[in-house]
Scaffold this active site. Structure first.
Site, PDB file in Angstrom:
ATOM      1  N   LYS A 133      -5.046   9.863 -18.439  1.00  0.00           N
ATOM      2  CA  LYS A 133      -5.385  10.507 -19.435  1.00  0.00           C
ATOM      3  C   LYS A 133      -3.961  10.198 -20.395  1.00  0.00           C
ATOM      4  CE  LYS A 133      -9.350  12.009 -17.582  1.00  0.00           C
ATOM      5  NZ  LYS A 133      -9.171  11.434 -16.183  1.00  0.00           N
TER       6      LYS A 133
ATOM      7  N   ASP B  19      -3.182  21.469 -11.267  1.00  0.00           N
ATOM      8  CA  ASP B  19      -3.531  20.097 -11.988  1.00  0.00           C
ATOM      9  C   ASP B  19      -3.220  20.374 -13.529  1.00  0.00           C
ATOM     10  OD1 ASP B  19      -4.931  18.109 -13.532  1.00  0.00           O
ATOM     11  OD2 ASP B  19      -6.266  17.913 -12.008  1.00  0.00           O
TER      12      ASP B  19
ATOM     13  N   TYR C 288     -12.529  20.518 -13.152  1.00  0.00           N
ATOM     14  CA  TYR C 288     -13.101  19.102 -13.344  1.00  0.00           C
ATOM     15  C   TYR C 288     -14.315  18.949 -12.420  1.00  0.00           C
ATOM     16  CZ  TYR C 288     -13.714  13.989 -13.356  1.00  0.00           C
ATOM     17  OH  TYR C 288     -14.122  12.673 -13.193  1.00  0.00           O
TER      18      TYR C 288
ATOM     19  N   ARG D   2       0.820  -1.208   0.171  1.00  0.00           N
ATOM     20  CA  ARG D   2      -0.047   0.135   0.110  1.00  0.00           C
ATOM     21  C   ARG D   2       0.757   1.345   0.153  1.00  0.00           C
ATOM     22  NH1 ARG D   2      -2.337  -0.665   4.431  1.00  0.00           N
ATOM     23  NH2 ARG D   2      -1.682   1.294   5.775  1.00  0.00           N
TER      24      ARG D   2
END
Length: 401
Positions: free
Chosen positions: A213, A188, A116, A63
């Site tokens: 993306k 971003d 977004y 993790r």
């Protein structure tokens, strides 16, 4: 990566392909291996304790970190020009891990009003449930940012170009004002990738990406990345990833993003070249009311975009003369271009933000923040340009029939 004989820094594509890996270290395997393990054995009980105390470098549990993720992190940090990076399970995982690590109740965040939809929901509807004040402003107007900054402001968060209408924000100017107020500037940069924009060079403190993306580039994975100072990234890994979100990137997806990075520079050149041609087509067609694309001289922030971005990007936003009904008719008429959200794929994708990616905004918020009901967003892929031109042209022409 072996040193080149010229003693010059390796180029972008060279680092994307070679940095941090020597085939000889893994039995001569040209492609870095995928480490499919959730836990790691310790040489001794003492060594394990040292790892947990942070006194020894190594791996403990999947993790927190994995060797495949570590290679991806090293490469993306280099490509962005940052000290360190953290790979996580999605772009939203990257943003959430960062926010939950660096913010506490009573803090304030200033965000650009056009981002977004899921980021907007996390910030304005999620963080505010836990005593964090969030102030949306128009960061293309620096006076609105300055008016919103207070001694409690810890972060300034924005996208450039912004999703979905491609507004471009002056990174250096915003970072300067954030720093003067004692806040961090977080960008971003998903719409650009480090191949065409590197916000840290303009004064940003942290950069986030949806690696789903352009970085992955093939529409077959989810992933996210944060890049910034080594100590801050360590803190986000320890607190945000390990404790608060658990948004661990799978080793297979880390491998796929590494594969995507190898062709990133080439793909971005093709995305941008085709998008430029389609933007010109749209701008000249009588069915189109307006086009927003950083590569058009008519784009309001054209000079700023050229200063911050080496190429104008692969996304186009536009509105049709017939509004929503015309946009629906156009999308349904297309034969090659695919009706789908997301972006940065090899396939060209078209979507309607108001009813899809930005439906988390209320109608009033969309109107206030420049997301009209008639806006259409086009993510230009890698298909043969003539085929894209023919498909878009026939759909546009049908609106005038």
């Amino acid at each position: 990566m072996r040193q080149n004989t010229r003693n010059a820094p390796a180029g972008f594509a060279t680092r994307a392909i070679h940095l941090g890996y020597e085939p000889a270290s893994e039995h001569g395997a040209l492609t870095p291996p995928i480490f499919m393990t959730s836990t790691y054995a310790f040489e001794s009980a003492e060594a394990g304790a040292e790892l947990f105390r942070g006194e020894r470098a190594g791996y403990i549990y999947g993790r927190n970190r994995n060797p495949t993720q570590a290679l991806l992190e090293e490469r993306i940090a280099s490509l962005e020009g940052g000290e360190a990076a953290l790979a996580v399970a999605s772009g939203m995982g990257a943003i959430a891990s960062l926010l939950w690590t660096l913010l506490s109740a009573g803090d304030e965040v200033v965000i650009d009003h056009t981002i977004y939809g899921s980021s907007f929901a996390l910030l304005t509807k999620g963080l505010t449930r836990f005593g964090i004040a969030v102030h949306p402003v128009d960061m293309t107007r620096l006076e609105t940012l300055e008016a919103a900054l207070t001694p409690k402001t810890k972060l300034v968060f924005f996208e450039t170009p912004a999703n979905p209408n491609l507004r471009v924000i002056d990174i250096a100017a915003v970072a300067e004002r954030a720093h003067a107020a004692g806040a961090l500037a977080v960008v971003d940069s998903t719409f650009c990738s480090p191949a065409i924009q590197r916000p840290l060079q303009f004064g940003a403190d942290l950069v986030v990406h949806s690696a789903t993306k352009y970085l992955g580039g093939h529409g077959d994975l989810l992933g996210g990345l944060v890049v910034g100072p080594a100590e801050t990234i360590k803190q986000i890994r320890t607190v945000g990833l390990r404790w608060l979100t658990g948004a661990t990137l799978s080793p297979i997806n880390a491998f796929l993003i590494l594969r995507g990075l190898k062709t990133l520079e080439l793909r971005m050149e093709r995305h941008c070249a085709s998008a430029s041609a389609l933007a010109e087509l749209l701008a000249s067609h009588p069915a189109v009311a307006r086009v927003s694309y950083p590569g058009l001289a008519s784009f309001p922030q054209y000079a700023l975009a050229k200063r911050q971005m080496s190429l104008p990007g692969g996304l186009i936003a536009f509105e049709l003369e017939g509004g929503v009904a015309a946009g629906t008719a156009l999308m349904n008429r297309l034969e090659l271009i695919t009706r789908a959200v997301s972006l940065g794929d090899a396939e060209t994708l078209i979507q309607h933000p108001a009813s899809m990616t930005h439906s988390t905004y209320s109608a009033e918020e969309r109107q206030k923040h420049g997301i009209s009901d008639g806006l259409v967003r086009l993510s230009v892929g890698l298909e043969t340009l003539d085929d894209l031109v023919n498909d878009l042209a026939q759909a546009l022409d049908s609106l005038r029939a």
